[in-house]
Design a protein around this motif. Structure first.
Motif, PDB file in Angstrom:
ATOM      1  N   VAL A 253       0.854  -1.203   0.000  1.00 47.44           N
ATOM      2  CA  VAL A 253       0.000   0.000   0.000  1.00 47.44           C
ATOM      3  C   VAL A 253       0.886   1.247   0.000  1.00 47.44           C
ATOM      4  O   VAL A 253       0.718   2.157  -0.818  1.00 47.44           O
ATOM      5  CB  VAL A 253      -0.947   0.017   1.228  1.00 47.44           C
ATOM      6  N   ASN A 257       1.721   3.972  -3.156  1.00 44.91           N
ATOM      7  CA  ASN A 257       1.604   5.432  -3.074  1.00 44.91           C
ATOM      8  C   ASN A 257       2.873   6.119  -3.572  1.00 44.91           C
ATOM      9  O   ASN A 257       2.820   7.144  -4.258  1.00 44.91           O
ATOM     10  CB  ASN A 257       1.310   5.863  -1.638  1.00 44.91           C
ATOM     11  N   CYS A 260       2.875   5.983  -7.388  1.00 45.84           N
ATOM     12  CA  CYS A 260       1.977   6.996  -7.968  1.00 45.84           C
ATOM     13  C   CYS A 260       2.564   8.399  -7.836  1.00 45.84           C
ATOM     14  O   CYS A 260       2.376   9.242  -8.704  1.00 45.84           O
ATOM     15  CB  CYS A 260       0.624   6.964  -7.275  1.00 45.84           C
ATOM     16  N   THR A 261       3.272   8.653  -6.752  1.00 45.10           N
ATOM     17  CA  THR A 261       3.805   9.994  -6.513  1.00 45.10           C
ATOM     18  C   THR A 261       5.036  10.264  -7.371  1.00 45.10           C
ATOM     19  O   THR A 261       5.186  11.349  -7.927  1.00 45.10           O
ATOM     20  CB  THR A 261       4.153  10.157  -5.017  1.00 45.10           C
ATOM     21  N   ARG A 290      -1.555  -4.268  -7.965  1.00 44.25           N
ATOM     22  CA  ARG A 290      -2.999  -4.094  -7.878  1.00 44.25           C
ATOM     23  C   ARG A 290      -3.368  -2.623  -7.668  1.00 44.25           C
ATOM     24  O   ARG A 290      -4.382  -2.143  -8.166  1.00 44.25           O
ATOM     25  CB  ARG A 290      -3.511  -4.914  -6.685  1.00 44.25           C
ATOM     26  N   ARG A 291      -2.512  -1.897  -6.942  1.00 38.66           N
ATOM     27  CA  ARG A 291      -2.851  -0.519  -6.587  1.00 38.66           C
ATOM     28  C   ARG A 291      -2.278   0.516  -7.547  1.00 38.66           C
ATOM     29  O   ARG A 291      -2.479   1.704  -7.373  1.00 38.66           O
ATOM     30  CB  ARG A 291      -2.387  -0.218  -5.148  1.00 38.66           C
ATOM     31  N   SER A 293      -2.344   0.219 -11.234  1.00 34.43           N
ATOM     32  CA  SER A 293      -2.558  -0.350 -12.575  1.00 34.43           C
ATOM     33  C   SER A 293      -2.288   0.672 -13.671  1.00 34.43           C
ATOM     34  O   SER A 293      -1.978   0.317 -14.798  1.00 34.43           O
ATOM     35  CB  SER A 293      -3.975  -0.893 -12.698  1.00 34.43           C
ATOM     36  N   PHE A 295       0.246   2.380 -13.851  1.00 35.34           N
ATOM     37  CA  PHE A 295       1.669   2.208 -14.172  1.00 35.34           C
ATOM     38  C   PHE A 295       1.913   0.765 -14.623  1.00 35.34           C
ATOM     39  O   PHE A 295       2.739   0.053 -14.086  1.00 35.34           O
ATOM     40  CB  PHE A 295       2.539   2.516 -12.953  1.00 35.34           C
TER      41      PHE A 295
ATOM     42  N   VAL B  84      -1.585  10.415 -20.014  1.00 33.64           N
ATOM     43  CA  VAL B  84      -0.167  10.083 -20.069  1.00 33.64           C
ATOM     44  C   VAL B  84       0.352  10.442 -21.450  1.00 33.64           C
ATOM     45  O   VAL B  84      -0.236  10.063 -22.457  1.00 33.64           O
ATOM     46  CB  VAL B  84       0.036   8.571 -19.822  1.00 33.64           C
ATOM     47  N   PHE B  94      -2.077   7.656 -23.346  1.00 32.63           N
ATOM     48  CA  PHE B  94      -3.229   7.054 -22.670  1.00 32.63           C
ATOM     49  C   PHE B  94      -4.053   8.143 -22.006  1.00 32.63           C
ATOM     50  O   PHE B  94      -3.532   8.943 -21.239  1.00 32.63           O
ATOM     51  CB  PHE B  94      -2.697   6.058 -21.630  1.00 32.63           C
ATOM     52  N   VAL B 173       0.756  11.374  -9.678  1.00 34.00           N
ATOM     53  CA  VAL B 173      -0.583  10.796  -9.832  1.00 34.00           C
ATOM     54  C   VAL B 173      -1.214  10.647  -8.438  1.00 34.00           C
ATOM     55  O   VAL B 173      -1.512   9.554  -7.963  1.00 34.00           O
ATOM     56  CB  VAL B 173      -0.519   9.448 -10.603  1.00 34.00           C
ATOM     57  N   LEU B 174      -1.399  11.787  -7.773  1.00 33.24           N
ATOM     58  CA  LEU B 174      -1.835  11.780  -6.378  1.00 33.24           C
ATOM     59  C   LEU B 174      -3.274  11.294  -6.215  1.00 33.24           C
ATOM     60  O   LEU B 174      -3.639  10.751  -5.174  1.00 33.24           O
ATOM     61  CB  LEU B 174      -1.673  13.169  -5.760  1.00 33.24           C
ATOM     62  N   HIS B 176      -4.607   8.794  -7.386  1.00 38.19           N
ATOM     63  CA  HIS B 176      -4.690   7.337  -7.265  1.00 38.19           C
ATOM     64  C   HIS B 176      -3.788   6.791  -6.167  1.00 38.19           C
ATOM     65  O   HIS B 176      -3.501   5.597  -6.133  1.00 38.19           O
ATOM     66  CB  HIS B 176      -4.448   6.673  -8.625  1.00 38.19           C
ATOM     67  N   THR B 177      -3.340   7.646  -5.266  1.00 41.10           N
ATOM     68  CA  THR B 177      -2.720   7.117  -4.053  1.00 41.10           C
ATOM     69  C   THR B 177      -3.859   6.628  -3.144  1.00 41.10           C
ATOM     70  O   THR B 177      -4.979   7.132  -3.199  1.00 41.10           O
ATOM     71  CB  THR B 177      -1.854   8.163  -3.321  1.00 41.10           C
ATOM     72  N   THR B 178      -3.536   5.647  -2.330  1.00 40.36           N
ATOM     73  CA  THR B 178      -4.543   5.006  -1.475  1.00 40.36           C
ATOM     74  C   THR B 178      -4.647   5.740  -0.147  1.00 40.36           C
ATOM     75  O   THR B 178      -3.635   5.936   0.524  1.00 40.36           O
ATOM     76  CB  THR B 178      -4.134   3.544  -1.209  1.00 40.36           C
ATOM     77  N   CYS B 188      -9.750   2.689 -11.710  1.00 42.71           N
ATOM     78  CA  CYS B 188      -8.389   2.216 -12.005  1.00 42.71           C
ATOM     79  C   CYS B 188      -8.161   0.793 -11.497  1.00 42.71           C
ATOM     80  O   CYS B 188      -7.131   0.194 -11.773  1.00 42.71           O
ATOM     81  CB  CYS B 188      -7.345   3.166 -11.400  1.00 42.71           C
ATOM     82  N   GLY B 189      -9.109   0.270 -10.707  1.00 38.77           N
ATOM     83  CA  GLY B 189      -8.971  -1.083 -10.187  1.00 38.77           C
ATOM     84  C   GLY B 189      -8.559  -1.129  -8.729  1.00 38.77           C
ATOM     85  O   GLY B 189      -8.651  -2.162  -8.073  1.00 38.77           O
ATOM     86  N   ASN B 190      -8.080  -0.010  -8.213  1.00 41.18           N
ATOM     87  CA  ASN B 190      -7.652   0.067  -6.811  1.00 41.18           C
ATOM     88  C   ASN B 190      -8.846   0.400  -5.910  1.00 41.18           C
ATOM     89  O   ASN B 190      -9.873   0.891  -6.367  1.00 41.18           O
ATOM     90  CB  ASN B 190      -6.578   1.157  -6.689  1.00 41.18           C
ATOM     91  N   ARG B 191      -8.693   0.144  -4.645  1.00 40.21           N
ATOM     92  CA  ARG B 191      -9.696   0.536  -3.653  1.00 40.21           C
ATOM     93  C   ARG B 191      -9.179   1.726  -2.844  1.00 40.21           C
ATOM     94  O   ARG B 191      -8.015   1.764  -2.481  1.00 40.21           O
ATOM     95  CB  ARG B 191      -9.986  -0.614  -2.686  1.00 40.21           C
TER      96      ARG B 191
END
Lengths: 332, 332
Positions: A253, A257, A260-261, A290-291, A293, A295, B84, B94, B173-174, B176-178, B188-191
């Motif tokens: 997790v 992050n 993504c950052t 999974r988190r 995707s 990338f 992207v 993308f 890509v903030l 999509h940070t968790t 995006c597939g993430n939770r």
């Protein structure tokens, strides 16, 4: 002949001052590891005791090197400490891992006085990251993140081929990123810090709470360490396996992050807990993928690899950093 | 006299192609904003329709500028797109915010052909970040993070005084940070992506679910927008206030993680939702401070400020980026 005899090999010494162990290496500027030692330390020792200990060890290593390689010359020392440092002044600003008298300590001045050698100070996780860049898993990458999973969790960043220390030298504090907003309270005051749920300390805590049978050589709960829990998991203990899977997922997790950052090319995983290998890396890798995707592999993905330097990364990086600073190269 | 007449003012044009609006600016190399327009766009339009629209707007702006300032010369165009991009080839790699035929589109080649001007492509959040660096809230900082809270959430990084785009141009890509590992499922597939719980879209969703009374001019739930929810909060609606407080807290969790990772000097907050000002920033700031106590004020802290450029940041940054690329300056 004169030309030959003046060409001495330049060597730097790196010291990684941990809470329980002091690691010290000597490295030639060609990258050859000339000497390597580990001694137990008591992190609660006053600073003067530790500086004297370091001075003795450095003297021993210098004697050892000059006996075996008379053409060498030790030119610089780098000290990696667990805490916030102020590189320009050579002070330790803030540490909880060492005795209280390290806070505000002019460590570089003390080292120079004790060793009669140029000295530099570096944060331990950033030292490990620099070691991975020069001699470890980061070679060949321009942009990577290093995460060190030991008793605590640290990190460092290499961006554009250089160690990026942040505006005040405090980048890579990955252990205090939040993975569970309402999670357990950390000593830093935050809830759900990565370090609270995925460090070596967290593995030991989880084992004490959840493992009931005997593991390792003893039935005493003091025998629960990240290593014995890993051994139990490999031997088939389902609870131990779940503890490592959870640890890997929480790391995933936090590192998701980071991906993504920063969009790094690679993540290098080091520290004692990483010695569990795939037990930790498999769930971690799965969680990162999974988190993140967006990338995906077709857009470069991110390589995830174990540190080839293991727990020597910090000392190696400190030595290399001292050599680099001596060369006067600008590095941020 | 000859010398005078050959000294023409150099101007660049920036276009920010959003899902609902196209913003276009013309800026002199001295920073003066010479022209600024906004037109509605339909993001689902085929790429050729949008390129023709852009060509018409650029021609109009050039005519307008040369009428009012005959000494000017438009030298470059920058196009910011939500997605992207591959800067070296000038392709959009993308995007989900534009029509499908933008994926893989050689946008730079199409722009050059349509405009007869040098053109560059940049990601929209990174364009906004660059605009903050050159003309906005990032001036005076070497290390800052920009977060854009609109329908979605984007970000960009300035490290060591330069835009840092990441290894493949996908840093920041903030959205999509968790922030909630078991939170709501994102496209995006993430939770538990930040964008799912703290974007303009999330505010609208929360309002539709939780607000019962009339807000704004209409009692229809279509009137729920981040702006009308903010107005309701300012007018005293407790539920609307709580929606903004939650949004700010989730942003604080994600930005606290960014602070721990990068140790920036500042965070610049832009995008439409940021127009709510302190309604959003106060809980966000509180959460960041609470979660990053190791980066306390005495160790530099982190400045948190509203973008002074607002929703023009992307177009301004795209224009400035085009000018910079034309100068052949190396920027990473």
């Amino acid at each position: 002949m004169l030309h030959m005899s003046t060409r001495r090999r330049v060597v730097s010494i790196g010291i990684d001052l941990g809470g329980t162990e002091l690691k010290i290496v000597a490295i030639g500027d060609d990258g050859e590891l000339l000497s390597r030692r580990r001694v137990s330390t008591d992190a609660t020792s006053p600073r003067q005791v530790l500086i004297e200990r370091i001075a003795t060890l450095v003297a021993e290593i210098r004697a050892e090197i000059s006996a075996t390689s008379p053409e060498t010359m030790v030119v610089a020392v780098g000290l990696a400490v667990p805490g916030v440092i102020d590189a320009p002044s050579g002070h330790v600003e803030f540490t909880v891992a060492l005795a209280e008298d390290w806070n505000g300590f002019a460590a570089v001045a003390a080292l120079k006085a004790a060793l009669s050698l140029p000295a530099v100070l570096i944060n331990d996780a950033q030292a490990a990251t620099f070691g991975e860049l020069t001699d470890g898993g980061g070679r060949g990458y321009r942009d990577f993140v290093c995460v060190t999973v030991g008793t605590g969790i640290g990190g460092g960043l290499v961006l554009g081929g250089r160690l990026y220390a942040g505006s005040r030298g405090m980048s890579g504090v990955l252990g205090h990123t939040t993975v569970l907003p309402d999670g357990p309270l950390c000593a830093c005051g935050n809830r759900g810090c990565l370090e609270m749920v995925a460090s070596g300390a967290a593995i030991t805590r989880a084992a004490k709470t959840r493992l009931t049978g005997d593991i390792g050589a003893s039935s005493c709960s003091d025998s629960y360490t990240p290593r014995t829990v890993a051994e139990a998991a490999i031997a088939g203990d389902a609870v131990a396996q779940e503890i490592y899977a959870e640890t890997g997922r929480y790391l995933g997790v936090a590192l998701g992050n980071v991906v993504c950052t920063l969009n790094p090319q690679a993540i290098v995983v080091g520290g004692g807990v990483s010695q569990a290998g795939e037990l930790l890396l498999a769930p971690m890798r799965e969680e990162i993928v999974r988190r993140t995707s967006v990338f995906s592999v077709e857009r470069g993905g991110v390589d995830i690899l174990l540190s080839p330097l293991g727990s020597d990364a910090g000392a190696i990086g400190a030595a290399r950093w001292a050599a680099k600073q001596r060369q006067g190269a600008t590095a941020t």
